[in-house]
Enzyme design. Structure first.
Site: not given
Lengths: 410, 102
Positions: A353, B100-102
């Protein structure tokens, strides 16, 4: 007539039933979807239930309301799949043969994996919020809780919605501030990973939130047991974290039916091709959503993007055409940060992100990886989108299944 | 960024993890273990081999999974790599840390 069978009528299975209903019809095809449950839960709502932001009625609806009328909804327990013989055996002994099988049996918590987690303190001072019952019990506890040590804890990865535990900590900070007891509450976030944030760009952009909200981090904590008598969690290295109220995310596992069918890995997740979503073992079996072992996030948005790509691949498979390796791990998630604000993140297998604008490059209106009130409105609006568009397989305008690289500051 | 170690140039991220596993060899692993104050033994290498094999299969690692691997139990894993064992062993193995995703 050929038969396509979908196991599980949660987010992923329901979306597949709606997508395929447009393409596979009698007299050539019959579609069956099997799930013993009667209720569809809006799982992102579990985060809001404990804080009295949502009521139970906001997040539950009958499963059958979302299944198209030409799809057979079979409300029976799934006993076992016999993948070599191409049939599913139900709890009542009935055998359902299939030509194509889609596995959408999801993931669930397994607190029994950690000694003491479901001990004498379970739902007294040890809670989960990944189930409807757990979130509701925690709501009742929080209503009367006067303060102490709140520990928000992740047992091990992978888990559904990996950011939800952190969102819980942020919302707890707001909740206790609003109740004017924030100074009575110590919030500690305990993770098996190297920190609350593990990706460089997110760490740089978001680390300040932890300081602002006075959330203490215990990282690299691999839990061995919950000691209910001493009210501490203990890790394998002997480290202890004391709690008055433990909110834990237990180990997540795939459905037991995958173990009974000998189709799962050691956590019952189904070995799946990460780009085509075909089973790695059986050509006529496909899997999506939380049930797979792929390294994408276990989240509704991922299931949504997978469903668009898997629908095309099922049609390719049926027509004897090569599958397209199109799924890129795309996820798109709002993250509540408390105080009426939220973040938005958009990422895939290869891109972490980053900051930028979404969905229109250079315009927005949503900002990526930055707190804003608009993002929070987006998160709340998403519930309507979920019930009215997402489950029905309606394409969400301007949001493509594959991640868009324009507008992102890599 | 580039890092020169064991007479080789490797690509690493901000935290010193290899970003291209194909650049790894045992001499680099040994040098990385020295930086982590670990003296490698055959048992250490067995664990590293297992982590690399799982990484190549795209399988995410966790401490509890390693404990069930039949390669090493968790107590021994902590004895071999005492500080943040999974992170430390991943760095020596030349694979990314669990994230993790962040």
């Amino acid at each position: 007539m050929k038969r396509l069978v979908i196991l599980g009528a949660g987010t992923a299975g329901t979306m597949m039933a709606n997508h395929l209903n447009h393409h596979l019809h009698a007299p050539d095809w019959e579609i069956d979807i099997i799930d013993e449950r009667k209720t569809h839960y809006y799982q992102p709502g579990y985060l809001f239930l404990p804080f009295d932001i949502y009521e139970p009625d906001d997040i539950i609806k009958p499963i059958q309301d979302f299944i198209p009328k030409h799809v057979n909804l079979i409300q029976e327990k799934i006993n076992r799949v016999f993948p070599k013989d191409n049939y599913v055996e139900l709890g009542n002994g009935l055998k359902i043969p299939y030509d194509v099988l889609i596995i959408a049996t999801g993931a669930k918590i397994a607190p029994e994996e950690v000694p003491g987690m479901q001990g004498s303190g379970w739902q007294k001072d040890v809670f989960d919020f990944y189930t409807f019952e757990g979130a509701l019990a925690l709501r009742d506890k929080l209503r009367d809780w006067t303060g102490g040590k709140l520990v928000v804890h992740i047992t091990e990865m992978p888990i559904k919605c990996p950011v939800a535990p952190l969102e819980f900590a942020f919302l707890a900070d707001s909740y206790f501030k609003n109740k004017h007891i924030r100074d009575q509450v110590e919030i500690t976030f305990v993770t098996p990973l190297s920190g609350a944030f593990t990706k460089p760009k997110a760490t740089a952009a978001l680390q300040h939130l932890l300081d602002e909200k006075n959330i203490h981090i215990e990282s690299d904590f691999a839990i061995e047991q919950v000691d209910n008598d001493r009210k501490v969690i203990v890790d394998y290295g002997g480290r202890e974290v004391p709690y008055d109220l433990l909110v834990t995310v237990p180990t997540n596992k795939g459905d037991e039916v995958m173990a009974r069918s000998e189709m799962g890995d050691d956590l019952n997740f189904v070995p799946t091709n990460k780009a085509t979503l075909q089973s790695l073992v059986y050509d006529n079996i496909f899997a999506l959503g939380d049930a797979t072992n792929i390294a994408a996030s276990k989240a509704g948005s991922v299931a949504h993007f997978e469903a668009e790509i898997l629908t095309n691949n099922i049609l390719h498979f049926i027509h004897g055409e090569p599958l397209r390796a199109e799924f890129d791990g795309h996820a798109n998630c709002f993250i509540e940060t408390g105080g009426g604000k939220a973040l938005l993140i958009d990422f895939n297998y290869s891109h972490e992100p980053v900051e930028g604008e979404f969905p229109f490059p250079g315009v927005g209106p949503l900002r990526l990886l930055k707190e804003s009130r608009v993002n929070h409105m987006g998160k709340l609006a998403f519930r309507w989108i979920y019930w009215n568009m997402l489950l029905k397989g309606t394409h969400i305008p301007f949001v493509s299944a594959k991640m868009q690289e324009a507008g992102k500051h890599f | 960024m580039n890092k020169i170690i064991a007479d080789s140039t490797i690509q690493v991220n901000e935290e010193g993890y290899l970003t291209d596993f194909s650049q790894w060899n045992q001499a680099i692993g040994t040098a990385l273990s020295t930086e982590a104050n670990i003296v490698m033994t055959p048992r250490h290498w067995e664990v590293i081999d297992y982590l690399q094999a799982e990484f190549k299969k795209d399988i995410p690692l966790s401490i509890r999974k390693i404990g069930k691997s039949n390669v090493v139990d968790i107590k021994e894993f902590y004895a071999l790599f005492p500080v943040a064992p999974l992170k430390t062993a991943s760095k020596i193995a030349g694979i990314p840390k669990p994230a993790s995703c962040i």
